[in-house]
Each structure stands twice: as structure tokens, then as C-alpha cells.
Design a protein around this motif. Structure first.
Motif, PDB file in Angstrom:
ATOM      1  N   PHE A  80      24.851 -42.850   4.461  1.00  0.00           N
ATOM      2  CA  PHE A  80      23.611 -42.842   5.228  1.00  0.00           C
ATOM      3  C   PHE A  80      22.454 -43.085   4.255  1.00  0.00           C
ATOM      4  CE2 PHE A  80      26.233 -39.907   7.858  1.00  0.00           C
ATOM      5  CZ  PHE A  80      26.194 -40.604   9.052  1.00  0.00           C
ATOM      6  N   VAL A  81      21.388 -43.725   4.700  1.00  0.00           N
ATOM      7  CA  VAL A  81      20.232 -43.984   3.838  1.00  0.00           C
ATOM      8  C   VAL A  81      19.423 -42.711   3.577  1.00  0.00           C
ATOM      9  CG1 VAL A  81      20.079 -46.414   4.451  1.00  0.00           C
ATOM     10  CG2 VAL A  81      18.766 -44.723   5.765  1.00  0.00           C
ATOM     11  N   GLY A  82      19.788 -41.629   4.199  1.00  0.00           N
ATOM     12  CA  GLY A  82      19.149 -40.332   4.003  1.00  0.00           C
ATOM     13  C   GLY A  82      20.049 -39.254   4.582  1.00  0.00           C
ATOM     14  N   LEU A  83      19.590 -38.031   4.521  1.00  0.00           N
ATOM     15  CA  LEU A  83      20.354 -36.906   5.055  1.00  0.00           C
ATOM     16  C   LEU A  83      20.476 -37.028   6.570  1.00  0.00           C
ATOM     17  CD1 LEU A  83      21.702 -34.117   4.773  1.00  0.00           C
ATOM     18  CD2 LEU A  83      19.401 -33.127   4.981  1.00  0.00           C
ATOM     19  N   ALA A  84      21.698 -36.987   7.066  1.00  0.00           N
ATOM     20  CA  ALA A  84      21.958 -37.041   8.512  1.00  0.00           C
ATOM     21  C   ALA A  84      22.321 -35.642   9.004  1.00  0.00           C
ATOM     22  CB  ALA A  84      23.092 -38.017   8.807  1.00  0.00           C
ATOM     23  N   LEU A  85      21.649 -35.214  10.063  1.00  0.00           N
ATOM     24  CA  LEU A  85      21.899 -33.892  10.629  1.00  0.00           C
ATOM     25  C   LEU A  85      22.142 -34.006  12.127  1.00  0.00           C
ATOM     26  CD1 LEU A  85      19.010 -32.001   8.801  1.00  0.00           C
ATOM     27  CD2 LEU A  85      21.451 -31.902   8.244  1.00  0.00           C
ATOM     28  N   ASP A  86      23.027 -33.159  12.625  1.00  0.00           N
ATOM     29  CA  ASP A  86      23.324 -33.100  14.053  1.00  0.00           C
ATOM     30  C   ASP A  86      23.208 -31.645  14.489  1.00  0.00           C
ATOM     31  OD1 ASP A  86      24.405 -33.005  16.607  1.00  0.00           O
ATOM     32  OD2 ASP A  86      25.982 -34.458  16.168  1.00  0.00           O
ATOM     33  N   LEU A  87      22.021 -31.270  14.946  1.00  0.00           N
ATOM     34  CA  LEU A  87      21.791 -29.889  15.365  1.00  0.00           C
ATOM     35  C   LEU A  87      22.428 -29.573  16.703  1.00  0.00           C
ATOM     36  CD1 LEU A  87      19.815 -30.153  12.995  1.00  0.00           C
ATOM     37  CD2 LEU A  87      18.251 -28.704  14.258  1.00  0.00           C
ATOM     38  N   ASP A  88      22.872 -30.593  17.425  1.00  0.00           N
ATOM     39  CA  ASP A  88      23.524 -30.382  18.713  1.00  0.00           C
ATOM     40  C   ASP A  88      24.997 -30.021  18.549  1.00  0.00           C
ATOM     41  OD1 ASP A  88      21.258 -31.015  20.394  1.00  0.00           O
ATOM     42  OD2 ASP A  88      21.555 -33.102  19.792  1.00  0.00           O
ATOM     43  N   ASN A  89      25.686 -30.688  17.614  1.00  0.00           N
ATOM     44  CA  ASN A  89      27.129 -30.528  17.490  1.00  0.00           C
ATOM     45  C   ASN A  89      27.607 -29.940  16.169  1.00  0.00           C
ATOM     46  OD1 ASN A  89      27.749 -32.020  20.071  1.00  0.00           O
ATOM     47  ND2 ASN A  89      26.653 -33.607  18.949  1.00  0.00           N
ATOM     48  N   GLN A  90      26.757 -29.956  15.157  1.00  0.00           N
ATOM     49  CA  GLN A  90      27.146 -29.428  13.847  1.00  0.00           C
ATOM     50  C   GLN A  90      26.038 -28.564  13.243  1.00  0.00           C
ATOM     51  OE1 GLN A  90      28.182 -32.958  11.555  1.00  0.00           O
ATOM     52  NE2 GLN A  90      30.317 -32.786  12.160  1.00  0.00           N
ATOM     53  N   ALA A  91      25.395 -27.770  14.074  1.00  0.00           N
ATOM     54  CA  ALA A  91      24.305 -26.919  13.595  1.00  0.00           C
ATOM     55  C   ALA A  91      24.760 -25.991  12.480  1.00  0.00           C
ATOM     56  CB  ALA A  91      23.717 -26.118  14.756  1.00  0.00           C
ATOM     57  N   ASP A  92      26.021 -25.578  12.526  1.00  0.00           N
ATOM     58  CA  ASP A  92      26.550 -24.664  11.521  1.00  0.00           C
ATOM     59  C   ASP A  92      26.621 -25.293  10.128  1.00  0.00           C
ATOM     60  OD1 ASP A  92      28.582 -26.365  12.580  1.00  0.00           O
ATOM     61  OD2 ASP A  92      30.126 -25.036  11.796  1.00  0.00           O
ATOM     62  N   LYS A  93      26.490 -26.606  10.017  1.00  0.00           N
ATOM     63  CA  LYS A  93      26.543 -27.287   8.725  1.00  0.00           C
ATOM     64  C   LYS A  93      25.156 -27.625   8.183  1.00  0.00           C
ATOM     65  CE  LYS A  93      31.088 -29.146   9.632  1.00  0.00           C
ATOM     66  NZ  LYS A  93      31.986 -30.282   9.580  1.00  0.00           N
ATOM     67  N   THR A  94      24.121 -27.355   8.949  1.00  0.00           N
ATOM     68  CA  THR A  94      22.767 -27.768   8.578  1.00  0.00           C
ATOM     69  C   THR A  94      22.294 -27.110   7.292  1.00  0.00           C
ATOM     70  OG1 THR A  94      22.192 -28.256  10.868  1.00  0.00           O
ATOM     71  CG2 THR A  94      20.367 -27.882   9.351  1.00  0.00           C
ATOM     72  N   ASP A  95      22.377 -25.794   7.176  1.00  0.00           N
ATOM     73  CA  ASP A  95      21.872 -25.105   5.987  1.00  0.00           C
ATOM     74  C   ASP A  95      22.542 -25.614   4.719  1.00  0.00           C
ATOM     75  OD1 ASP A  95      20.250 -23.620   7.645  1.00  0.00           O
ATOM     76  OD2 ASP A  95      21.465 -21.794   7.526  1.00  0.00           O
ATOM     77  N   GLU A  96      23.848 -25.752   4.756  1.00  0.00           N
ATOM     78  CA  GLU A  96      24.591 -26.226   3.594  1.00  0.00           C
ATOM     79  C   GLU A  96      24.214 -27.667   3.246  1.00  0.00           C
ATOM     80  OE1 GLU A  96      29.200 -27.405   2.574  1.00  0.00           O
ATOM     81  OE2 GLU A  96      28.856 -25.760   3.979  1.00  0.00           O
ATOM     82  N   ARG A  97      24.093 -28.515   4.250  1.00  0.00           N
ATOM     83  CA  ARG A  97      23.734 -29.917   4.004  1.00  0.00           C
ATOM     84  C   ARG A  97      22.324 -30.035   3.449  1.00  0.00           C
ATOM     85  NH1 ARG A  97      26.591 -32.502   9.426  1.00  0.00           N
ATOM     86  NH2 ARG A  97      28.645 -32.791   8.454  1.00  0.00           N
ATOM     87  N   VAL A  98      21.375 -29.303   4.002  1.00  0.00           N
ATOM     88  CA  VAL A  98      19.994 -29.360   3.512  1.00  0.00           C
ATOM     89  C   VAL A  98      19.942 -28.894   2.054  1.00  0.00           C
ATOM     90  CG1 VAL A  98      17.685 -28.342   3.736  1.00  0.00           C
ATOM     91  CG2 VAL A  98      18.868 -29.192   5.769  1.00  0.00           C
ATOM     92  N   ALA A  99      20.589 -27.794   1.746  1.00  0.00           N
ATOM     93  CA  ALA A  99      20.574 -27.275   0.371  1.00  0.00           C
ATOM     94  C   ALA A  99      21.196 -28.276  -0.613  1.00  0.00           C
ATOM     95  CB  ALA A  99      21.305 -25.938   0.308  1.00  0.00           C
ATOM     96  N   ALA A 100      22.312 -28.853  -0.245  1.00  0.00           N
ATOM     97  CA  ALA A 100      22.979 -29.822  -1.129  1.00  0.00           C
ATOM     98  C   ALA A 100      22.121 -31.074  -1.310  1.00  0.00           C
ATOM     99  CB  ALA A 100      24.354 -30.183  -0.573  1.00  0.00           C
ATOM    100  N   TRP A 101      21.490 -31.530  -0.246  1.00  0.00           N
ATOM    101  CA  TRP A 101      20.640 -32.720  -0.319  1.00  0.00           C
ATOM    102  C   TRP A 101      19.411 -32.464  -1.179  1.00  0.00           C
ATOM    103  CZ3 TRP A 101      15.859 -33.897   2.333  1.00  0.00           C
ATOM    104  CH2 TRP A 101      15.501 -35.245   2.312  1.00  0.00           C
TER     105      TRP A 101
END
Length: 180
Positions: free
Chosen positions: A147-168
Motif C-alpha cells: 500500500f502507498v501508506g498505512l491501510a486500516l479497516d476499522l469496520d472489520n479489523q479494528a482489533d489490529k489498528t493500535d498495533e498497525r499504527v504503532a508499527a507504522w
């Protein structure tokens, strides 16, 4: 003025929520408070050397804006106000929200619109993000298998958001001259 500006477009408030989450990682000298682009001053926006920009993808892969049935003006209306600005020497990281299940054929497509707009004006875009762990059919925002930037799906993968944001944020830190 803080070194990093963070701007977002939104329709439902979810992109604003992520922008605030990103801001919480830094003090006010490092990063300014997030600003909705419908309230942004074009000259103040362009004054930052470092920018973090967020957008949802609406409808069939659109930036938020009035023609995409957004409630208010957003990126669609803001980009023409800065189209004559030169972003050479500026570093920009992008994050985008989408729905892999509801819109699997245009997942986070709006990200590539921002990517192209700022790349065409000389910006150094950082923060490409792996596609591993996502389940979508197609995305225009995937270049060279990322992806050209961080991709987030708060509808279906909200549980992965914190970890993805921190890693990014850790990933983009060197380009933004931030501590990791």
C-alpha cells in the motif's frame, strides 16, 4: 509551530479518530493537533516540511467530498486550493481507511489519489505498508506489492489498528527525524 502537521478528510469521524490516535504519540512541539482539511488554510498546510495525511475511501474508490456524498467539503474541495504549490523537499506519510468486506474491489483506493497528487508536486512519500494480513480483491493503492501508506479497516479489523499504527509510526520515524 510544530514540525509535523497532521491533516485528514473524513465523513463519519473514523479518520479523525485515527489522526487523534497518531497525535497522542507526540508532544505539541513535534506534532500539531490534527486539522480537518475542510478547515485548513492552504498556506499553513504548505508551510510544514513534514505532513501526515489521512483519508477514508468513499463509494467506488473516491476521496471524501461533496460529489462522493460526504456530509461536508473535504479532500476533493481542498486539493484544488493547493494544486499550484510545490511540495519538493517535503516528506509526507499517508494513512487511509477502508472496508475490505463491503468494498473489496476498491479497498483504500483514495490513498493513491493523495499519493499521486503530492508525488506529482515533488513530495517524498514515505510509509509504504505491506498487504499481508488484509483480505481484499483489488486496490489501486497497491504499488510494488505494498500500500502507498498505512491501510486500516476499522469496520472489520479494528482489533489490529493500535498495533498497525504503532508499527507504522516506528517505520516512518527516521524519515520524520523522530525518536523510535
Amino acid at each position: 509551530m510544530a514540525r509535523i502537521g497532521i491533516f485528514f478528510g473524513t465523513d463519519t469521524g473514523k479518520t479523525r479518530k485515527v489522526a487523534k490516535q497518531i497525535k497522542k504519540a507526540y508532544d505539541d512541539e513535534t506534532m500539531d493537533k490534527p486539522v480537518n482539511v475542510n478547515k485548513a488554510d492552504p498556506d499553513a498546510f504548505a508551510a510544514y516540511d513534514y505532513l501526515i495525511l489521512g483519508t477514508p475511501t468513499l463509494g467506488s474508490g473516491d476521496l471524501p467530498g461533496l460529489s462522493a456524498d460526504a456530509q461536508e467539503e473535504s479532500w476533493e474541495e481542498f486539493l484544488p486550493k493547493i494544486e499550484d504549490k510545490d511540495f519538493s523537499g517535503k516528506t509526507i506519510a499517508l494513512f487511509g481507511l477502508g472496508d475490505q468486506e463491503g468494498y473489496p474491489d476498491e479497498y483504500v483506493d483514495a490513498l493513491v489519489v493523495l499519493y499521486d497528487f503530492f508525488s506529482d508536486r515533488g513530495a517524498n512519500i514515505v510509509g509504504a505498508w505491506p498487504t499481508d494480513g488484509y483480505e481484499f480483491a483489488s486496490s489501486q493503492s497497491v504499488i510494488d506489492d505494498k500500500f502507498v501508506g498505512l491501510a486500516l479497516d476499522l469496520d472489520n479489523q479494528a482489533d489490529k489498528t493500535d498495533e498497525r499504527v504503532a508499527a507504522w509510526l516506528a517505520q516512518i520515524a527516521p524519515a520524520f527525524d523522530l525518536p523510535t
